[in-house]
Motif scaffolding. Structure first.
Motif, mmCIF file in Angstrom:
data_model
loop_
_atom_site.group_PDB
_atom_site.id
_atom_site.type_symbol
_atom_site.label_atom_id
_atom_site.label_comp_id
_atom_site.label_asym_id
_atom_site.label_seq_id
_atom_site.Cartn_x
_atom_site.Cartn_y
_atom_site.Cartn_z
ATOM 1 N N CYS A 243 0.857 -1.192 0.000
ATOM 2 C CA CYS A 243 0.000 0.000 0.000
ATOM 3 C C CYS A 243 0.888 1.235 0.000
ATOM 4 O O CYS A 243 1.555 1.521 0.998
ATOM 5 C CB CYS A 243 -0.924 0.021 1.207
ATOM 6 N N PHE A 245 0.149 4.252 0.343
ATOM 7 C CA PHE A 245 -0.186 5.221 1.392
ATOM 8 C C PHE A 245 0.398 4.782 2.734
ATOM 9 O O PHE A 245 0.874 5.591 3.527
ATOM 10 C CB PHE A 245 -1.706 5.397 1.500
ATOM 11 N N GLN A 246 0.369 3.480 2.964
ATOM 12 C CA GLN A 246 0.951 2.959 4.205
ATOM 13 C C GLN A 246 2.452 3.296 4.243
ATOM 14 O O GLN A 246 2.986 3.688 5.271
ATOM 15 C CB GLN A 246 0.752 1.442 4.268
ATOM 16 N N PRO A 576 -3.861 -6.065 2.696
ATOM 17 C CA PRO A 576 -3.051 -5.346 3.696
ATOM 18 C C PRO A 576 -3.888 -4.482 4.640
ATOM 19 O O PRO A 576 -3.440 -4.151 5.730
ATOM 20 C CB PRO A 576 -2.124 -4.465 2.846
ATOM 21 N N CYS A 586 -5.964 6.939 6.946
ATOM 22 C CA CYS A 586 -6.319 6.971 5.518
ATOM 23 C C CYS A 586 -7.833 6.981 5.343
ATOM 24 O O CYS A 586 -8.332 7.375 4.321
ATOM 25 C CB CYS A 586 -5.718 5.775 4.788
#
Ligand code: SF4
Length: 599
Positions: A243, A245-246, A576, A586
């Protein structure tokens, strides 16, 4: 009755008991007496036992309401507690599996209607819908009934009405607004702008993790561009693959969720380090004679002594919540590790190939010198143009070949789809790096044969192929199933024809380059919004990639096409999210993922 006591906080059992009381004393049509149960109310724990005693299977209702269908409640957050377990699960995965099963049973328990109640707030905190809702929507149609203005006349009710107005109107009415709430007006407009963009218009990509140049200061742009020159570990690039963004939260913003060591046991992180330290020490002392054959008892004694010394070091490192001598929980965990290590040693004893352990913890690109005196360097090793750092647990050599070995304490198994989807880079990259490290030492006559996982666990010790070449199967490596060493089955997807093996390694190198390109451009979309993946059928005969059109909205997280390959679509793109601690940052559940039908 509940309303009259609205300021009081109830325990959920009290609340359920009150609901039961109300249900019992309410008059329904067609009910003969108050003793006839027309409405049945279950708590989650009752539901769980009904599910497993199979009683829920035989129960059917016209209408079923599932309350509190929000993140953290259903499925519940996992809270391990070895002393007084509030839930009976060994791990988060088991609990999630159980919740899925209960949900499945619930879906089968109504005749006419099922209501999934998703409260929006708990006091000031905003709640997000259960991840099961998105998954349900992906496979069936779910009607959304918005309860508009549930708190008419109250401040939250007013703000919610104004929010709806701003959402639905091009030019919102700016007239009379209570003076004490004036500062909320611009905030509401901003929130609506953000949510609308995330859900519909996608005009402000920054709120979906895509940092377009015009949203960044020159310094931030330069900061991102500098990321091309950084030295990366495989783990961080795997995080990006799972991910983006993660990765952004973890590695760019540097938010960290540290595993707190509050229990008297070995934390997962510490168990892993202890295991690696013991195995390094064990082989480091046996460099001259690494094979464990004759002299097995002596080897076992050495292993035990190292484990005792290292576990003691770790116990002394626990300064925050110190562990006393002879602490039964700590000792039990160490003993479990000892049993696992003995099983592993037994496997090593029965290993019959002339390929032997040779390099241990060879590191590259790290500040400190490699622990292996022969192999390793402090300078990064390049994969394409990407500088890499890391540490290879072990390299075995012999028969003109070498194997890269990774020690694991977890149970997860890596299959070829994870490699092709770009989520598992480690063994493919380490094979290439090991080759370079060996070449730097003047060793150019060894072929990369395989990447292997040594899973060292209490229940079973196994050796599994991560990726390997058919040609050297049984000659340079084998699998160990807990009892015997055997050549890898020719049906295994991990075993590849020589040419394809090389091709896969090149392909994975391409992913590494693409990820770094994408990071330096500021591409950090939520995994749910990523559309880059290609499905296998979209790869033409020539190996050129055709971008999948299955997801009409979303953003690529790789843009260049190094060696013509993009990652294949993972079997479950949002997997995930299941264990991600950043959901509330998020706010993945807050976006209507209508376009994610591939999940
Ligand atoms: S919850 Fe999912 S989308 Fe959000 S950061 Fe985690 S993995 Fe990414």
């Amino acid at each position: 009755m509940l309303k009259s006591e609205e300021d009081r906080l109830y325990k959920s059992e009290d609340y359920i008991n009150k609901l039961r009381y109300i249900a019992k004393h309410t008059h329904y049509q067609n009910r003969a007496s108050v003793n006839e149960e027309t409405v049945t109310i279950f708590s989650l724990s009752e539901l769980r036992s009904l599910t497993y005693s199979n009683e829920l299977r035989s129960l059917e209702f016209d209408t079923v309401f599932l309350g509190d269908f929000v993140e953290g409640r259903f499925p519940e957050n996992y809270r391990p507690d070895p002393l007084l377990p509030e839930n009976p699960y060994r791990n988060e995965e088991e609990q999630l599996y159980d919740s899925r099963f209960i949900f499945y049973r619930l879906l089968k328990s109504f005749r006419e209607r099922l209501y999934l109640l998703v409260p929006q707030r708990e006091r000031e905190a905003e709640l997000i819908p259960s991840p099961f809702l998105g998954q349900l929507k992906a496979i069936t149609s779910v009607e959304t009934i918005e309860v508009v203005n549930p708190e008419r006349g109250s401040v939250p009710g007013f703000l919610s009405t104004y929010g709806n107005h701003v959402w639905t109107t091009e030019t919102p009415f700016d007239g009379t607004f209570p003076v004490n709430l004036m500062n909320m007006r611009s905030l509401i407009k901003h929130v609506v702008k953000v949510e609308k963009s995330r859900e519909k218009t996608h005009k402000h990509l920054v709120y979906e993790g895509v940092l377009t140049p015009e949203t960044l200061s020159p310094e931030s742009r330069a900061g991102l561009e500098e990321r091309r020159q950084r030295t990366y570990s495989v783990t961080e690039l795997e995080t990006y693959a799972k991910c983006p963004f993660q990765y952004f939260v973890n590695n760019v913003l540097r938010f960290r969720v540290e595993e707190e060591e509050t229990e008297d046991e070995l934390s997962n992180r510490r168990r892993g380090s202890l295991l690696h330290e013991v195995l390094f020490e064990f082989y480091n002392n046996r460099r001259e004679n690494p094979r464990v054959g004759r002299g097995f008892e002596e080897a076992r004694q050495q292993l035990d002594e190292i484990l005792d010394a290292k576990s003691e070091e770790h116990r002394n490192q626990r300064t925050e919540n110190p562990i006393g001598e002879n602490n039964i929980f700590w000792e039990t965990d160490v003993e479990k590790l000892r049993v696992a290590l003995h099983k592993w040693l037994e496997a090593e004893r029965n290993y019959d190939l002339p390929v032997t352990p040779h390099y241990f913890e060879a590191s590259f690109g790290q500040d400190q010198e490699s622990k292996d005196p022969e192999l390793g360097c402090t300078t990064p090793i390049s994969i394409g143009e990407v500088r890499m750092k890391g540490k290879i647990d072990r390299i075995d050599i012999g028969n003109g070949a070498f194997n890269v070995i990774d020690y694991k304490t977890g149970s997860s198994t890596i299959r070829m789809p994870e490699i092709l989807s770009g989520r598992s880079l480690q063994l493919s990259i380490y094979l290439q790096i090991a080759k370079q490290l060996l070449a730097n030492n003047g060793i150019t006559d060894l072929e990369a044969a395989s990447g292997l996982y040594h899973k060292i666990r209490l229940d079973q010790c196994t050796v599994e192929l991560g990726i390997g070449t058919e040609f050297l199967n049984g000659e340079a490596f084998k699998n160990y199933n807990g009892t015997d060493w055997k050549s890898v089955s020719s049906r295994s997807g991990q075993l590849l024809d020589d040419e394809i093996f090389e091709d896969r390694l090149v392909r994975v190198s391409g992913y590494v380059q693409q990820y770094v390109d994408s990071i330096s451009k500021g591409n950090f979309p939520l995994i749910t919004r990523v559309k880059t993946f290609v499905s296998p059928k979209d790869e033409s005969e020539t190996g050129d990639c055709v971008e999948s059109n299955e997801i009409p909205e979303g953003y690529g997280f790789v843009e260049s096409e190094v060696d013509g390959h993009k990652p294949l679509a993972p079997s479950n793109k949002t997997e995930p999210c299941n264990y991600c601690v950043y959901k509330r940052i998020c706010r993945v559940g807050a976006i209507a993922e209508v376009s994610q039908s591939d999940d």
